[in-house]
Design an enzyme around this catalytic site. Structure first.
Site, PDB file in Angstrom:
ATOM      1  N   GLY B  16     -46.892  98.086  22.002  1.00  0.00           N
ATOM      2  CA  GLY B  16     -47.530  98.786  23.110  1.00  0.00           C
ATOM      3  C   GLY B  16     -46.524  99.848  23.499  1.00  0.00           C
ATOM      4  N   THR B  17     -46.849 101.086  23.350  1.00  0.00           N
ATOM      5  CA  THR B  17     -45.792 102.049  23.136  1.00  0.00           C
ATOM      6  C   THR B  17     -46.172 103.442  23.582  1.00  0.00           C
ATOM      7  OG1 THR B  17     -44.194 102.495  21.408  1.00  0.00           O
ATOM      8  CG2 THR B  17     -46.439 103.032  20.895  1.00  0.00           C
ATOM      9  N   THR B  18     -45.163 104.323  23.588  1.00  0.00           N
ATOM     10  CA  THR B  18     -45.451 105.745  23.728  1.00  0.00           C
ATOM     11  C   THR B  18     -44.669 106.470  22.653  1.00  0.00           C
ATOM     12  OG1 THR B  18     -45.492 105.436  26.118  1.00  0.00           O
ATOM     13  CG2 THR B  18     -45.490 107.687  25.303  1.00  0.00           C
TER      14      THR B  18
END
EC number: 3.4.25.1
Lengths: 216, 217
Positions: B16-18
């Site tokens: 779960g990231t950017t």
């Protein structure tokens, strides 16, 4: 080929999948919204004004289920009229927001609408309240609706305390334009309402007059 | 308001990231946050590096299932170095992206990983490619991905300008990652950034307390 039994928009719930924003400045507030109402994938109204008056100097911005939001706004409009007669003067923005909150908290399981309440009163000047799911909180600015996810970064970066009325209006227009470009459920025209001591000013900005940004 | 987060439906450890990549005048910046979480409830790593080097001047960022992404990258690195030996020259950025795309497309039923590929090659200069979950490959000047990216679409649209300088682009990328980490609870930690130009590769790590702070209500 498969035949469609009935058009999808007859059975899909009508949502104002939306972008709404309210921001306060010293002396008033600016409220803005897009104008798209969707039922599933169909746009059933491309010019709906989602900024609904609750009183002369108090407006609310609608998002979520169109029916729920409209009904809440109408009920609070009536309740505020009664209240303002009882107290003999213009109601406070906090009172309007509290009435909205009371409905959305009591019926939080059945309703799915989020209203941002903003306005001007003599006692506290311009105020913006968020009332999602029964919460009541005053904020310097608030965004809501499906399109708001895409502009959280932008509003976090661009908001500064002490902006003037023109800067706030430009901020609202820019935010709406960015959100409408990215969110499939937001679009159409932008409605802006500016409320201050002297009155209420409503404005429409057509789609082709909205600011443009970087497009690949 | 519904937010569809593909990462939260991924089983096991997900990033779960950017992630972000942007072209500037003379090079490209690629960067990510550093949080890995399980189901969005437990942070399994605070300092994971999601910017992976696949060749001298080509880097990738991963989003989605960490396991799938690592497996794909390992295979892609092998294919790419073999390709580079055959061609007797460093691979083009699009070659790296195509290798990833082939793997993602042919195994689309089993995999849940998406990639940003950024790099510099002699033929086409700085480039950024996106390989999406199902195996689509497109080239863009600036691109963002991962669950945190939804919050910065508006910021990136408003603030990205073509032909920025290296410093402006680094500041833009750091700001964008900081804003996303501020709003997305499954992105966080430090910001890993890599600057790739003809001259070489530069790693920049911005620890959490040095990230730019914005209006905090």
């Amino acid at each position: 080929m498969l035949e469609e039994a009935a058009p999808e928009w007859l059975s899909e719930e009508v949502k104002t999948g939306t972008t709404i924003i309210g921001i306060e400045y010293d002396g008033g507030v600016v409220l803005g919204s897009d104008s798209r109402v969707s039922a599933g994938e169909t746009v059933v109204n491309r010019v709906m004004n989602k900024l609904s008056p609750l009183h002369d100097k108090i407006y609310c911005a609608l998002s979520g289920s169109a029916a729920d939001a409209q009904t809440m706004a109408e009920i609070v409009n009536y309740q505020l009229d009664v209240h303002s007669i009882e107290i003999g003067e213009d109601p406070q923005v906090r009172s309007a927001a509290t009435l909205v909150r009371n409905i959305s908290y009591k019926y939080r399981e059945e309703l799915s609408a989020h209203l941002i309440v903003a306005g001007w009163d003599r006692r506290n000047g311009g105020q913006v309240f968020a009332t999602m799911k029964g919460l009541l909180t005053r904020q310097p600015f608030a965004v809501g609706g499906s399109g708001s996810s895409y502009v959280y970064g932008f509003v976090d970066a661009e908001y500064r305390r002490g902006m003037s009325k023109q800067e706030c209006q430009q901020f609202v227009v820019n935010t709406l334009s960015l959100a409408m470009n990215r969110d499939g459920s937001s679009g159409g025209v932008a409605y802006i309402v500016t409320i201050d001591e002297h009155g209420t000013e409503e404005k429409v900005i057509l789609g082709n007059q909205l600011p443009t940004f970087f497009d690949q | 308001m519904e937010k569809h987060c593909t990462d939260s439906r991924v089983k096991g450890v997900s990033t779960g990231t950017t992630i972000l990549a942007a072209i500037f005048d003379g090079g490209v910046v690629i960067g990510s946050d550093s949080r890995a979480s399980i189901g969005g409830e437990y942070v399994s790593s605070k300092t994971i590096n999601k910017v992976i080097q696949v060749h001298d001047r080509i880097f990738c960022c991963i989003a989605g299932s960490l396991a799938d992404a690592q497996a794909v990258i390992k295979t892609a690195k092998f294919h790419l170095s073999f390709h580079s030996v055959q061609m007797e020259s460093p691979p083009q950025v699009i070659a790296a992206a195509s290798v990833l795309k082939d793997l993602c497309y042919k195994n689309k039923d089993e995999l849940q990983a998406g990639f940003l590929t950024a790099g510099w090659d002699k033929k086409n200069g700085p480039q950024v490619y996106v390989v999406s979950l199902g195996g689509m490959l497109i080239s863009q000047q600036v691109t963002i991905g991962g669950s945190g990216s939804t919050f910065i679409y508006g910021y990136v649209d408003a603030k990205y300008k073509p032909n920025m300088t290296k410093e402006e682009c680094l500041q833009f990328a750091t700001n964008a990652l900081a804003l996303a980490m501020g709003r997305d609870n499954v992105s966080g930690g430090v910001a890993h950034l890599v600057v790739i130009t003809e001259k070489g590769v530069e790693h920049v790590v911005v620890p959490g307390d040095k990230l730019p702070r914005f209006h905090d209500e």
